[in-house]
Design a protein around this motif. Structure first.
Motif, PDB file in Angstrom:
ATOM      1  N   PHE A  37      30.542  33.548   5.759  1.00 22.73           N
ATOM      2  CA  PHE A  37      30.746  32.271   6.479  1.00 22.73           C
ATOM      3  C   PHE A  37      29.951  32.342   7.659  1.00 22.73           C
ATOM      4  O   PHE A  37      30.182  31.494   8.859  1.00 22.73           O
ATOM      5  CB  PHE A  37      32.420  32.150   6.640  1.00 22.73           C
ATOM      6  N   ILE A  38      29.138  33.382   7.990  1.00 19.42           N
ATOM      7  CA  ILE A  38      28.614  33.612   9.140  1.00 19.42           C
ATOM      8  C   ILE A  38      26.913  33.088   8.936  1.00 19.42           C
ATOM      9  O   ILE A  38      26.365  33.569   8.188  1.00 19.42           O
ATOM     10  CB  ILE A  38      28.380  34.844   9.922  1.00 19.42           C
ATOM     11  N   ARG A  39      26.572  31.952   9.743  1.00 21.42           N
ATOM     12  CA  ARG A  39      25.373  31.476   9.624  1.00 21.42           C
ATOM     13  C   ARG A  39      24.871  31.414  11.194  1.00 21.42           C
ATOM     14  O   ARG A  39      25.376  30.332  11.851  1.00 21.42           O
ATOM     15  CB  ARG A  39      25.101  30.116   8.914  1.00 21.42           C
ATOM     16  N   GLU A  40      23.998  32.026  11.886  1.00 19.19           N
ATOM     17  CA  GLU A  40      23.657  32.092  13.121  1.00 19.19           C
ATOM     18  C   GLU A  40      22.435  31.801  13.619  1.00 19.19           C
ATOM     19  O   GLU A  40      21.679  32.405  13.016  1.00 19.19           O
ATOM     20  CB  GLU A  40      24.234  33.500  13.813  1.00 19.19           C
ATOM     21  N   LYS A  41      22.222  30.986  14.736  1.00 23.09           N
ATOM     22  CA  LYS A  41      20.880  30.601  14.880  1.00 23.09           C
ATOM     23  C   LYS A  41      20.813  31.137  16.621  1.00 23.09           C
ATOM     24  O   LYS A  41      21.623  31.001  17.137  1.00 23.09           O
ATOM     25  CB  LYS A  41      20.893  28.999  15.111  1.00 23.09           C
ATOM     26  N   ARG A  42      19.538  31.887  16.360  1.00 27.23           N
ATOM     27  CA  ARG A  42      19.290  32.277  17.778  1.00 27.23           C
ATOM     28  C   ARG A  42      17.787  32.195  18.109  1.00 27.23           C
ATOM     29  O   ARG A  42      16.788  32.862  17.481  1.00 27.23           O
ATOM     30  CB  ARG A  42      19.503  34.084  18.041  1.00 27.23           C
ATOM     31  N   ASN A  43      17.557  31.003  19.010  1.00 28.92           N
ATOM     32  CA  ASN A  43      16.093  30.861  19.360  1.00 28.92           C
ATOM     33  C   ASN A  43      15.346  30.629  18.304  1.00 28.92           C
ATOM     34  O   ASN A  43      15.627  29.501  17.328  1.00 28.92           O
ATOM     35  CB  ASN A  43      15.615  31.834  20.166  1.00 28.92           C
ATOM     36  N   ILE A  55      12.747  34.126  10.355  1.00 24.07           N
ATOM     37  CA  ILE A  55      12.201  33.738  11.663  1.00 24.07           C
ATOM     38  C   ILE A  55      10.928  32.593  11.576  1.00 24.07           C
ATOM     39  O   ILE A  55      10.268  32.398  10.664  1.00 24.07           O
ATOM     40  CB  ILE A  55      11.109  35.109  11.965  1.00 24.07           C
ATOM     41  N   LYS A  56      11.082  32.012  12.445  1.00 22.56           N
ATOM     42  CA  LYS A  56      10.157  30.720  12.532  1.00 22.56           C
ATOM     43  C   LYS A  56       8.660  31.100  12.639  1.00 22.56           C
ATOM     44  O   LYS A  56       8.295  31.990  13.282  1.00 22.56           O
ATOM     45  CB  LYS A  56      10.482  29.890  13.858  1.00 22.56           C
ATOM     46  N   HIS A  57       7.890  30.616  11.733  1.00 21.79           N
ATOM     47  CA  HIS A  57       6.412  30.863  11.753  1.00 21.79           C
ATOM     48  C   HIS A  57       5.911  29.693  11.097  1.00 21.79           C
ATOM     49  O   HIS A  57       6.287  29.160  10.110  1.00 21.79           O
ATOM     50  CB  HIS A  57       6.568  32.174  10.815  1.00 21.79           C
ATOM     51  N   GLN A  58       4.493  29.551  11.454  1.00 21.77           N
ATOM     52  CA  GLN A  58       3.645  28.419  10.996  1.00 21.77           C
ATOM     53  C   GLN A  58       3.487  28.407   9.505  1.00 21.77           C
ATOM     54  O   GLN A  58       3.302  27.481   8.977  1.00 21.77           O
ATOM     55  CB  GLN A  58       2.558  28.347  11.934  1.00 21.77           C
ATOM     56  N   GLN A  59       3.437  29.757   9.096  1.00 22.31           N
ATOM     57  CA  GLN A  59       2.874  30.041   7.838  1.00 22.31           C
ATOM     58  C   GLN A  59       4.289  30.034   6.795  1.00 22.31           C
ATOM     59  O   GLN A  59       4.339  30.171   5.533  1.00 22.31           O
ATOM     60  CB  GLN A  59       2.160  31.089   7.444  1.00 22.31           C
ATOM     61  N   GLY A  60       5.590  29.629   7.526  1.00 25.87           N
ATOM     62  CA  GLY A  60       6.738  30.150   6.400  1.00 25.87           C
ATOM     63  C   GLY A  60       7.009  28.868   5.652  1.00 25.87           C
ATOM     64  O   GLY A  60       6.210  27.959   5.227  1.00 25.87           O
ATOM     65  N   ILE A  61       8.461  28.655   5.068  1.00 34.34           N
ATOM     66  CA  ILE A  61       8.776  27.726   4.193  1.00 34.34           C
ATOM     67  C   ILE A  61       9.639  26.924   4.776  1.00 34.34           C
ATOM     68  O   ILE A  61      10.344  27.044   5.884  1.00 34.34           O
ATOM     69  CB  ILE A  61       9.491  28.397   3.191  1.00 34.34           C
ATOM     70  N   GLN A  62      10.121  25.997   4.444  1.00 32.75           N
ATOM     71  CA  GLN A  62      10.923  24.683   4.992  1.00 32.75           C
ATOM     72  C   GLN A  62      12.431  25.194   4.333  1.00 32.75           C
ATOM     73  O   GLN A  62      12.678  25.478   3.238  1.00 32.75           O
ATOM     74  CB  GLN A  62      10.632  23.243   4.506  1.00 32.75           C
ATOM     75  N   LEU A  63      13.589  25.032   5.236  1.00 32.92           N
ATOM     76  CA  LEU A  63      14.818  25.369   4.640  1.00 32.92           C
ATOM     77  C   LEU A  63      15.764  23.766   4.994  1.00 32.92           C
ATOM     78  O   LEU A  63      15.291  23.308   5.748  1.00 32.92           O
ATOM     79  CB  LEU A  63      15.503  26.255   5.744  1.00 32.92           C
ATOM     80  N   ASP A  64      16.427  23.827   4.049  1.00 34.54           N
ATOM     81  CA  ASP A  64      17.450  22.691   4.177  1.00 34.54           C
ATOM     82  C   ASP A  64      18.099  22.532   5.369  1.00 34.54           C
ATOM     83  O   ASP A  64      18.830  23.518   5.784  1.00 34.54           O
ATOM     84  CB  ASP A  64      18.420  22.558   2.909  1.00 34.54           C
ATOM     85  N   GLY A  65      18.031  21.243   6.124  1.00 35.45           N
ATOM     86  CA  GLY A  65      18.942  20.858   7.063  1.00 35.45           C
ATOM     87  C   GLY A  65      18.583  21.855   8.540  1.00 35.45           C
ATOM     88  O   GLY A  65      19.096  22.068   9.529  1.00 35.45           O
ATOM     89  N   VAL A  66      17.344  22.413   8.370  1.00 31.58           N
ATOM     90  CA  VAL A  66      16.819  23.126   9.482  1.00 31.58           C
ATOM     91  C   VAL A  66      15.321  22.862   9.900  1.00 31.58           C
ATOM     92  O   VAL A  66      14.585  22.650   9.099  1.00 31.58           O
ATOM     93  CB  VAL A  66      16.566  24.750   9.335  1.00 31.58           C
ATOM     94  N   GLU A  67      15.028  22.682  11.322  1.00 28.11           N
ATOM     95  CA  GLU A  67      13.959  22.012  11.698  1.00 28.11           C
ATOM     96  C   GLU A  67      12.881  23.353  11.852  1.00 28.11           C
ATOM     97  O   GLU A  67      13.222  24.386  12.302  1.00 28.11           O
ATOM     98  CB  GLU A  67      14.042  21.448  13.076  1.00 28.11           C
ATOM     99  N   GLY A  68      11.468  23.091  11.238  1.00 32.37           N
ATOM    100  CA  GLY A  68      10.613  23.895  11.385  1.00 32.37           C
ATOM    101  C   GLY A  68      10.403  24.835  10.146  1.00 32.37           C
ATOM    102  O   GLY A  68      11.015  24.557   9.071  1.00 32.37           O
TER     103      GLY A  68
END
Length: 217
Positions: free
Chosen positions: A53-59, A86-99
């Motif tokens: 139940f824990i999904r935490e966003k930090r920066n 971790i946000k990265h230009q070469q990363g993947i898209q996640l549902d409901g999350v920008e970047g």
């Protein structure tokens, strides 16, 4: 191809299998289990980490706990204690999350860092599941050792992944045959929670020849 997930093996079994193939079979084939101090401490630690139940966003970081994972290729399933995205230009898209983000699996362990690779291989298997599910590459993961409160970075190599495939294939062979192997006993048996079920002393019976020689000597 259709996959029957009821026949998938548990990811956690990789560490059992590395510790003792017989212990793994008693747990995962014969469905036998007993608690000792180590298993109780380990279970409590994972209960704290595996909170779905824990999904935490930090920066620039998204932390997901208790993330279910599976691999149709390996035919294994399980839960990642923690996955940090971790946000990265070469990363993947996640549902409901920008970047875009890169995933880093984190496995929690009860004791101190070990010299063997059983902890690493379980982490590698989790990474392989993430790679298949998210269609990406996972090059790095972490092991968190609770006794020393230390996070150890692990580079997930092709050699590690090939070893996981070999181990899981061997596990599948035992599982499909429903075979519980005998093993060479040792001092590690004293720390096994299944020693009263396994009865390792019964696997160390003397041969008739050695018994007679011992008595005559």
């Amino acid at each position: 191809m259709d996959y029957n997930e009821e026949d998938f093996l548990m990811l956690s079994g990789i560490q059992h299998f590395q510790f003792c193939k017989r212990q793994w079979a008693l747990i995962h084939i014969e469905q036998q289990w007993e608690e000792n101090v180590r298993t109780v401490q380990g279970r409590h630690l994972h209960e704290k980490a595996d909170n779905p139940f824990i999904r935490e966003k930090r920066n620039n970081k998204l932390i997901v706990r208790g993330m279910p994972v599976k691999s149709n290729d390996l035919r294994v399933t399980g839960i990642c204690d923690v996955v940090e995205f971790i946000k990265h230009q070469q990363g993947i898209q996640l549902d409901g999350v920008e970047g875009s983000y890169l995933p880093y699996p984190i496995e929690y362990k009860r004791g101190k860092p070990k010299t063997n690779d059983s902890d690493i291989l379980q982490l590698v298997a989790q990474a392989m599941c993430l790679e298949e599910m998210l269609v990406c590459e996972v090059h790095t993961g972490y092991l968190f050792y609770n006794e020393v409160k230390q996070r150890v970075r692990v580079d997930l190599t092709l050699e590690h992944k090939n070893k996981v495939r070999k181990i899981v294939s061997e596990m599948q062979t035992y599982y499909n045959r429903r075979h519980t192997p005998k093993v060479k006993t040792g001092s590690f048996c004293t720390s096994c929670s299944l020693s009263s079920i396994c009865l390792p002393k019964l696997m160390n019976k003397q041969s008739v020849k050695s018994y007679i020689e011992g008595r005559l000597g």
